[in-house]
Scaffold this motif. Structure first.
Motif, short mmCIF file in Angstrom:
data_model
loop_
_atom_site.label_atom_id
_atom_site.label_comp_id
_atom_site.label_asym_id
_atom_site.label_seq_id
_atom_site.Cartn_x
_atom_site.Cartn_y
_atom_site.Cartn_z
N VAL B 164 0.83 -1.21 0.00
CA VAL B 164 0.00 0.00 0.00
C VAL B 164 0.86 1.26 0.00
N TRP B 165 1.85 1.26 0.87
CA TRP B 165 2.67 2.48 0.97
C TRP B 165 3.46 2.70 -0.31
N ARG B 166 3.95 1.61 -0.88
CA ARG B 166 4.68 1.73 -2.14
C ARG B 166 3.76 2.29 -3.23
N ALA B 167 2.53 1.80 -3.24
CA ALA B 167 1.57 2.29 -4.23
C ALA B 167 1.31 3.79 -4.06
N LEU B 168 1.24 4.23 -2.82
CA LEU B 168 0.98 5.66 -2.59
C LEU B 168 2.17 6.51 -3.02
N LEU B 189 3.00 4.52 -13.72
CA LEU B 189 3.04 4.56 -12.26
C LEU B 189 1.64 4.64 -11.65
N LEU B 190 0.81 5.48 -12.25
CA LEU B 190 -0.52 5.69 -11.69
C LEU B 190 -1.39 4.44 -11.81
N TYR B 191 -1.32 3.78 -12.97
CA TYR B 191 -2.12 2.56 -13.12
C TYR B 191 -1.59 1.44 -12.24
N ARG B 192 -0.26 1.38 -12.09
CA ARG B 192 0.30 0.36 -11.21
C ARG B 192 -0.17 0.60 -9.76
N LEU B 197 -3.57 -0.98 -5.16
CA LEU B 197 -4.54 -0.63 -4.12
C LEU B 197 -5.81 -1.46 -4.24
N ARG B 198 -6.23 -1.71 -5.48
CA ARG B 198 -7.43 -2.52 -5.69
C ARG B 198 -7.18 -3.96 -5.27
N ARG B 199 -6.01 -4.46 -5.66
CA ARG B 199 -5.68 -5.86 -5.34
C ARG B 199 -5.63 -6.07 -3.83
N LEU B 200 -5.13 -5.07 -3.12
CA LEU B 200 -5.00 -5.21 -1.66
C LEU B 200 -6.27 -4.78 -0.92
N GLY B 201 -7.27 -4.36 -1.67
CA GLY B 201 -8.53 -3.97 -1.04
C GLY B 201 -8.47 -2.65 -0.30
N ARG B 204 -9.98 2.85 0.26
CA ARG B 204 -9.98 4.21 0.78
C ARG B 204 -8.96 5.10 0.04
N TYR B 205 -7.85 4.48 -0.38
CA TYR B 205 -6.78 5.28 -0.97
C TYR B 205 -6.89 5.40 -2.49
N GLU B 206 -7.89 4.74 -3.07
CA GLU B 206 -8.02 4.75 -4.53
C GLU B 206 -8.27 6.14 -5.10
N ILE B 207 -8.83 6.97 -4.26
CA ILE B 207 -9.16 8.31 -4.76
C ILE B 207 -7.94 9.05 -5.29
#
Lengths: 114, 301
Positions: B164-168, B189-192, B197-201, B204-207
């Motif tokens: 999650v943190w890496r995604a952010l 980067l944005l799609y990754r 975030l979607r894979r990890l459920g 909240r952070y998808e926005i």
């Protein structure tokens, strides 16, 4: 240390990506409006809670604002421009102004919430 | 959590449950785990664990916009300086608090302390967080190249497993790349980040990637994709009661409609933006319709 940090950041500016022409145009219009309003960069920066360097970067096209701050900028310059225009006789024609300046000149006297 | 349950729990498991809930975006649940960890530490009279739990709970409260009451104690923890670990946690929380209040000077002050404590503790993950934090502050000041460098450093330090943190961080870097005109990198980067975030459920952070993707597609003149992401951001903002996110989504949807040649719809979005967020700025819809302010607006400022 904070001062050093600020100097370091400033020192990186010449390497920043060159802003597109359109951005520079809007920046120039903002500078012109600020000058028309008789405001120095320092004065405008103080009104917006920014550093004067931020205003300079904004006018050069390599600084961006939050929406809230953009609204405050419009309110500050718009209100100032309106008061200047009201005080002048006859009213200044603004046909030569770019679209940003025209709309900013029509901006109301509204004050943003602080 | 009942007294009996609390007695049977241990500090590390309570803290870990809180951390997992934060990662999944279940912040209210995380708050209850961190509260329980705090009670546990206080009952045990373990000062170090107590400070750690307090910092965790305070950081969460700050993210939820309710952290003001925690700041003085965070400063006291920082001043006590018993452990680099709690020093990092307290400084990070304080920096984040000032970042959210848009007080860049104080945020930078505490971010620097957080980085020093992270170095002292020798934790790669904390160094990554400190880099990310500094990147956020540079980004808020529109120092896109400098911010991107901080995010790149953070990605090198952050273990890939910390999804999650890496995604952010990737999302932040992706936005920088789009602003810098490196759209292909930005999109990747944005799609990754969104996929992770979607894979990890972590809904909240998808926005965040949704807003950045809306902007990126807008820059690429792909208005349907921009609208799809903008609407997804709007939905996410409603689900999470995210006022700031909703504001940006309304603005971006207005820009999208305007550039797609639908001024009536654009006016409607801008009007909604103005009424909800800038009620005293009645001129705003006209201004936004007349001028393309995309190059003046920093979504992360």
């Amino acid at each position: 240390l904070l001062l050093q940090h600020r100097i370091r950041r400033t020192a990186t500016l010449p390497n920043a990506t060159a802003p597109p022409q359109q951005v520079q145009l809007v920046g120039r219009q903002l500078r012109r409006l600020r000058q028309d309003c008789g405001l120095s960069r320092e004065e405008l920066a103080a009104r917006l809670g920014l550093q004067p360097a931020d205003v300079a970067r904004l006018e050069h096209g390599d600084h961006r604002l939050s929406l809230a701050l953009l609204c405050r900028l419009v309110a500050e310059l718009g209100a100032k421009a309106e008061s200047l225009r009201a005080a002048s006789a006859p009213p200044r024609a603004d046909d030569d102004d770019g679209p940003a300046v025209k709309v900013l000149r029509r901006a109301p006297h509204a004050r943003e919430r602080r | 959590m009942s007294d009996q349950e609390l007695a049977g729990a241990d500090f590390e498991s309570l803290t870990e449950r809180g951390r997992l809930a934060v990662e999944a975006g279940r912040l209210d649940e995380a708050a209850s785990w961190y509260d329980a960890a705090l009670v546990w530490a206080e009952r045990q009279g373990d000062g170090e664990a107590r400070d750690r739990a307090y910092c965790n709970r305070a950081t969460l409260a700050i993210e939820l916009g309710d952290g003001e009451a925690y700041l003085n104690e965070l400063r006291r923890i920082l001043m006590r300086g018993m452990k680099a670990a709690n020093g990092f946690r307290a400084a990070y929380a304080l920096a984040r608090s000032y970042e959210l209040k848009k007080d860049r000077g104080k945020a930078q002050f505490y971010a620097r302390i957080a980085r020093e404590h992270a170095e002292l503790a020798g934790s790669a993950q904390w160094r990554a967080w400190a880099r990310n934090l500094n990147g956020n502050l540079l980004l808020a000041g529109s120092f896109f190249a400098d911010a991107a460098r901080e995010y790149e450093e953070a990605l090198v330090l952050e273990p890939a497993a910390a999804g999650v943190w890496r995604a952010l961080i990737e999302e932040n870097l992706g936005y920088c790349r789009v602003v810098q005109g490196r759209r292909a990198d930005g999109f990747a980067l944005l799609y990754r980040a969104l996929r992770t975030l979607r894979r990890l459920g972590a809904r909240r952070y998808e926005i965040h990637p949704r807003l950045s993707l809306c902007y990126a597609h807008l820059e690429a003149a792909r208005y349907r994709d921009a609208e799809r992401n903008g609407r997804a951001a709007l939905t996410a903002a409603a689900v999470n009661d995210d006022r700031e996110g909703r504001k940006m989504a309304l603005y971006l949807l207005g820009e999208t409609a305007k550039l797609a040649g639908d001024p009536a719809r654009a006016r409607s979005w801008f009007r909604e933006l103005q009424v909800e967020h800038y009620p005293e700025s009645g001129y705003l819809p006209d201004l936004l319709l007349a001028i393309d302010v995309r190059q003046l607006v920093n979504l992360k400022a």
